[in-house]
Each structure stands twice: as structure tokens, then as C-alpha cells.
Design an enzyme around this catalytic site. Structure first.
Site, PDB file in Angstrom:
ATOM      1  N   HIS A 114      43.403  28.221  45.720  1.00 19.87           N
ATOM      2  CA  HIS A 114      43.655  28.789  44.389  1.00 19.87           C
ATOM      3  C   HIS A 114      45.153  28.760  44.062  1.00 19.87           C
ATOM      4  O   HIS A 114      45.796  29.818  43.922  1.00 19.87           O
ATOM      5  CB  HIS A 114      43.134  30.234  44.385  1.00 19.87           C
ATOM      6  CG  HIS A 114      42.824  30.787  43.029  1.00 19.87           C
ATOM      7  ND1 HIS A 114      43.804  31.047  42.101  1.00 19.87           N
ATOM      8  CD2 HIS A 114      41.656  31.139  42.431  1.00 19.87           C
ATOM      9  CE1 HIS A 114      43.254  31.531  40.994  1.00 19.87           C
ATOM     10  NE2 HIS A 114      41.964  31.602  41.169  1.00 19.87           N
TER      11      HIS A 114
ATOM     12  N   GLU B  84      43.534  24.171  40.712  1.00 19.10           N
ATOM     13  CA  GLU B  84      42.944  24.567  41.994  1.00 19.10           C
ATOM     14  C   GLU B  84      41.977  23.503  42.512  1.00 19.10           C
ATOM     15  O   GLU B  84      40.979  23.184  41.855  1.00 19.10           O
ATOM     16  CB  GLU B  84      42.209  25.891  41.788  1.00 19.10           C
ATOM     17  CG  GLU B  84      43.036  26.969  41.095  1.00 19.10           C
ATOM     18  CD  GLU B  84      42.171  28.024  40.417  1.00 19.10           C
ATOM     19  OE1 GLU B  84      40.996  28.194  40.827  1.00 19.10           O
ATOM     20  OE2 GLU B  84      42.655  28.687  39.480  1.00 19.10           O
TER      21      GLU B  84
END
Ligand code: TA6
Length: 289
Positions: free
Chosen positions: A155, A260
Site C-alpha cells: 500500500h 499500490e
């Protein structure tokens, strides 16, 4: 200034990979969250000024590791437990013959994880700091006698000078799920994605190379190469959602974009005793003079 240096933390909580010449990576053992990647003195990652380091809450920024579930999860907290567990430093930072610094972190199942997700696993996370490149490799080992499936993602929060002058390049013609529009599916038509509102999109079956940055005023950019991470999530909370996040400054959405690398659209099926590897390689491209 966000806390992105080792001296801001108890030494027992962080691992510092120092390549020299202003190039380094700082990893917090809570979630094996990379808090900082400095490349020749330039900080590449965004870490919120309001991030919480209580070893409980997920750290807001850097590169949290999402496993065994991306997104809302019936069995536990959103994005799974990997980013809120204490990882172990398995192989301390060491320099290889080329001067690159490598370290290895592991997360294994325990009573707490099995109470939520009843499988035996061993995550191995290798971090390699090269001159202008950061390579992250995730290996998921199924060490159970049962098969299991999962989704996973890195992330990554990129620090940018100004969202209005930033582009994400390389997703043209890919299909995406728009979580801001109730999961509506669409196809990206733009070569250069410019973000001017809340974005929360899961691009599917994406190219293995994407560029983040390429701002109009010639700041640096990042080439993001992925291997066995077929999906790419693009997220910016924008102003209203930023205000609703206690660990994120109201105006911080201007200086970050999440791009991400993940395996999120299709769950990875992993039979007992098998392993799955995925990795991303981030390359820093200095601003053109
Ligand atoms: O990756 C984008 C996303 O799934 C968004 O929907 C938003 O929830 C973001 O992750 C942050 O999630 P968090 O649980 O860290 O607040």
C-alpha cells in the site's frame, strides 16, 4: 516534519538500511511498514504528520503490507492483520558486493492470527536498497496441511510536491473498478491520469511498468515495475475524506498519492506446502533540469 528518521523511534522498533550517499530505508517492525525511502537525500514516501505509532493502529503512510485480505474483510479489520502485527527481523541489514543493502523480515501465524484466519503461514519480506532503486519481494508460504487463498498488496504512499501537478502514467486502456462510484466498472482512456477529486480505483490486469510523478514542473518521478502483482490501486482521499481521518492531516492529500501493487481482483489459491512470490521495483528518476 513527519517522523522519517531512525532517531524518532525506539531502536527496538525500527531497522535502518543505510546505503550511504543519502540513500536509506527505515522499516518499522509494526507491520514491517517502510516509513522512509531516501534516495540521494530526497524522501520518496509520504508519511502523515499525524500517523500513530502505538504498535496497534496501522501506520498512516510509507508502505504498509496488506495480507491476507485487501479491503473490507468479514473475518477481521480491513486490509488484514499483516500491517498491524509485529514482524521479526530475520536477516539484519547487510551490504552485498555492489554496495546494495538487503534485509529480510518475517511474519508467521500465531494464536492471534489463527483465531481470525485459521491457517499456518510464513511471510518473508525482502527489502533491497540499491543506488536509485528499492526492490520489495513478498513470499507467501503455506506451511499448513490445508490449502488457503488470500489477496495481498503493497500500500505505497508516494510523497509528491502537489497532486494538481502529478500524473500516474501507464494505465491507459486498462479496466478498473471505481470504488467511489459503488464499484462501477470502466476503462481508463487517459495516458496521463491527473487526480482532482477522491480517487479509489482498482485497475485490473495492469502493465508491469507504471510511472508516478512526471509533474509538469519537472520534479522527480518513480518508475514502478511489478512482478506477479497483476492489479494496481490508485487512491487519494481528497479533502472531505481527509478531514474524516484522525491520523491524516486535512491538507495532506495535496502531497500524496497511493499507487499500490496488488493481487486483489482474484484471490491467490495456495495449496498446502506451496509458496507464492510477488515483487515491486521502484526506481527514482531525478527531476530533469
Ligand atoms: O487502497 C485504497 C483503500 O482501500 C481505500 O479504500 C482506503 O480505505 C485506503 O485503502 C486506506 O485504508 P485504511 O484502512 O488504511 O484507512
Amino acid at each position: 516534519m513527519a517522523k522519517q528518521s531512525p532517531s524518532c523511534f525506539p531502536s527496538s522498533d525500527v531497522v535502518f538500511l543505510d546505503r550511504g550517499n543519502g540513500t536509506s530505508v527505515l522499516v518499522h517492525l509494526h507491520g514491517a511498514t517502510i516509513l522512509s525511502w531516501k534516495c540521494h537525500g530526497q524522501e520518496v514516501l509520504f508519511l502523515s504528520e499525524k500517523a500513530v505509532f502505538d504498535n496497534k493502529k496501522a501506520i498512516r503512510g510509507g508502505i504498509p503490507v496488506v495480507f491476507p485480505n485487501f479491503g473490507p474483510w468479514d473475518l477481521g479489520p480491513q486490509h488484514g492483520f499483516a500491517r498491524t502485527k509485529r514482524w521479526k527481523l530475520e536477516v539484519p541489514p547487510r551490504k552485498d558486493s555492489s554496495g546494495n543493502v538487503v534485509a529480510e523480515f518475517i511474519l508467521e501465524d500465531n494464536e492471534a492470527t489463527r483465531a481470525v484466519w485459521d491457517f499456518r503461514f510464513r511471510l518473508v519480506y525482502t527489502v533491497q536498497v540499491m543506488d536509485k532503486t528499492l526492490t520489495l519481494n513478498v513470499t507467501v508460504n503455506n506451511v499448513d496441511s490445508k490449502d488457503f487463498d488470500f489477496t495481498c498488496l503493497l500500500h505505497t504512499y508516494f510523497r509528491i510536491p502537489d497532486i494538481s501537478k502529478t500524473a500516474v502514467i501507464g494505465l491507459q486502456n486498462t479496466k478498473y473498478v471505481d470504488k467511489v462510484k459503488d464499484g462501477e466498472k470502466a476503462t481508463e482512456t487517459r495516458e496521463e491520469i491527473r487526480i482532482d477529486e477522491n480517487y479509489d480505483r482498482v485497475y485490473m490486469d495492469t502493465p508491469s511498468e507504471i510511472v508516478v510523478g512526471k509533474v509538469a514542473d519537472g520534479s522527480h518521478s518513480i518508475i514502478m515495475q511489478t512482478f506477479d502483482f497483476p492489479d494496481t490501486v490508485v487512491w487519494n482521499p481528497w479533502a472531505d475524506k481527509a478531514k474524516g481521518m484522525s491520523d491524516f492531516g486535512d491538507d495532506e492529500y495535496i502531497n500524496m498519492v497511493c499507487v499500490e501493487a496488488g493481487c486483489v481482483t482474484n484471490r491467490v489459491q495456495l495449496n498446502a506446502g506451496q509458496k507464492f512470490e510477488c515483487s515491486q521495483k521502484l526506481t527514482f528518476v531525478p527531476a530533469t533540469q
